[in-house]
Design an enzyme around this catalytic site. Structure first.
Site, PDB file in Angstrom:
ATOM      1  N   SER A  44       0.799  -1.228   0.000  1.00  0.00           N
ATOM      2  CA  SER A  44       0.000   0.000   0.000  1.00  0.00           C
ATOM      3  C   SER A  44       0.828   1.273   0.000  1.00  0.00           C
ATOM      4  CB  SER A  44      -0.933   0.019   1.216  1.00  0.00           C
ATOM      5  OG  SER A  44      -0.194  -0.082   2.424  1.00  0.00           O
ATOM      6  N   ASP A 322      -3.829   7.814   8.372  1.00  0.00           N
ATOM      7  CA  ASP A 322      -4.693   6.872   9.079  1.00  0.00           C
ATOM      8  C   ASP A 322      -3.841   6.114  10.100  1.00  0.00           C
ATOM      9  OD1 ASP A 322      -3.287   5.006   7.529  1.00  0.00           O
ATOM     10  OD2 ASP A 322      -4.898   4.801   6.066  1.00  0.00           O
ATOM     11  N   HIS A 325      -0.620   4.691   7.530  1.00  0.00           N
ATOM     12  CA  HIS A 325      -0.005   5.315   6.357  1.00  0.00           C
ATOM     13  C   HIS A 325       0.238   6.810   6.571  1.00  0.00           C
ATOM     14  CE1 HIS A 325      -2.390   1.826   4.876  1.00  0.00           C
ATOM     15  NE2 HIS A 325      -1.276   1.599   4.202  1.00  0.00           N
TER      16      HIS A 325
END
Length: 347
Positions: A44, A322, A325
């Site tokens: 990610s 978040d 990240h």
């Protein structure tokens, strides 16, 4: 690992199932020649939307993700704005954003300048990807092989070969192996962590050699993040980072760095570079005021799920977007430092 470590890793694992400037951006070193394309693989940190079209809950194609992206729209990037894939493509003067290869709106004109194959939730261990229904590194490699054939159809075989051999390839993997596979599966009973780290590095080595076999020569390998300092980890240990998990990440990173150096020396023409993002992000976390951040933890969007999504009004004052990240602004600082410290090593 102790119970505190297990608890925080469970939190990180749960996040992936239910979610998805202090400095100007650096200038290119003078000796950097033109790079025709950028290709990204892994997790990610680099995913620009491939998971949108997969049967997985590991997605972030919903508000408030993307609130600071072009048009203020969620695109499947695990961030409030651009991720390193976009920022590095922009820094290199290739294009403003790096499209996901599985984007149904991908344009043929985008193929010669690079695409992203990364998939949020993936890792070096195929189990890490399979338990979430995302693309493993092997899946990503197969898509890259498919991409090569498409590229040949657009620019011809010789030009395609030249593009691939002169482009920059980035890989980010290992974060989810440590935070998910080793936490919530039988892997923790099959291996002690040093042995698992060695196994992860072996799988990463195989992937890099396969990528080299397909023509890649300039390859940057990102370390893991300081996993014990992510907001999801610090929620379990609110007084600070969980250093036992950071020690595991550092052990893996040390082995990964040695492997990358070994491959660079053994594969003719290979220019592989280990990129230590662990220390770059840890510096932002430990010294937020030096970079004009106000909050190192928690993240701006502490409950970013489709069912409970709310974010702070000023993400640029937060290191993290978040629970796992960084914000776009934090990524910009990190990419600036990568440009300054590492880009010249590819030439």
């Amino acid at each position: 690992m102790g119970s505190a470590s297990s608890s925080l890793l469970f939190i990180l694992a749960a996040f992936t199932f239910f979610s998805c400037t202090a400095r100007a951006q650096g200038q290119l070193p003078q000796n950097v020649t033109n790079i025709p394309a950028l290709f990204c693989f892994g997790d990610s940190i680099l995913d620009t939307g491939n998971n949108n079209n997969l049967n997985t809950l590991t997605k972030c194609n919903f508000p408030p993700y993307g609130r600071d992206f072009i048009g203020g729209r969620p695109t499947g990037r695990f961030c409030n704005g651009k991720v390193p894939s976009d920022l590095i493509a922009e820094t290199l003067g290739i294009k403003e954003t790096l499209p996901a290869y599985l984007d149904p709106n991908l344009q043929t004109t985008d193929l010669p300048t690079g695409v992203c194959f990364a998939s949020g939730g993936s890792g070096c261990d195929t189990l890490t990807a399979s338990i979430q229904g995302v693309l493993s590194l092997s899946d990503q490699l197969r898509l890259f092989q498919q991409y090569i054939e498409r590229l040949k159809g657009v620019v011809g075989e010789e030009s395609a070969k030249n593009i691939i051999s002169n482009s920059l390839f980035l890989i980010s993997a290992g974060n989810n192996d440590i935070a998910i596979a080793y936490s919530v599966t039988d892997r923790r009973y099959q291996y002690d962590f040093p042995s698992y780290a060695t196994q992860l590095v072996g799988w990463a080595s195989t992937f890099l050699q396969d990528l080299y076999g397909l023509g890649a020569r300039r390859i940057g390998v990102l370390s893991t993040l300081p996993l014990g300092c992510l907001p999801g980890a610090r929620a379990a240990m609110p007084l600070g980072c969980v250093e036992v998990v950071n020690q595991e990440a550092q052990l893996f990173n040390s082995q990964l760095s040695s492997m990358v150096d070994s491959l660079k020396n053994s594969l003719p023409g290979a220019n592989m570079v280990f990129i230590n993002v662990y220390d770059l992000l840890r510096d932002l976390i430990d010294n937020p005021n030096e970079y004009a951040f106000q909050v190192a933890s928690p993240g701006c969007c502490a409950a970013c799920t489709p069912f409970s999504a709310s974010a702070c009004p000023t993400p640029s004052t937060y290191v993290f977007w978040d629970i796992a990240h960084p914000t776009e602004r934090a990524y910009k600082i990190i990419v600036s430092q990568i440009t300054d410290k590492y880009l010249k090593n590819f030439f």
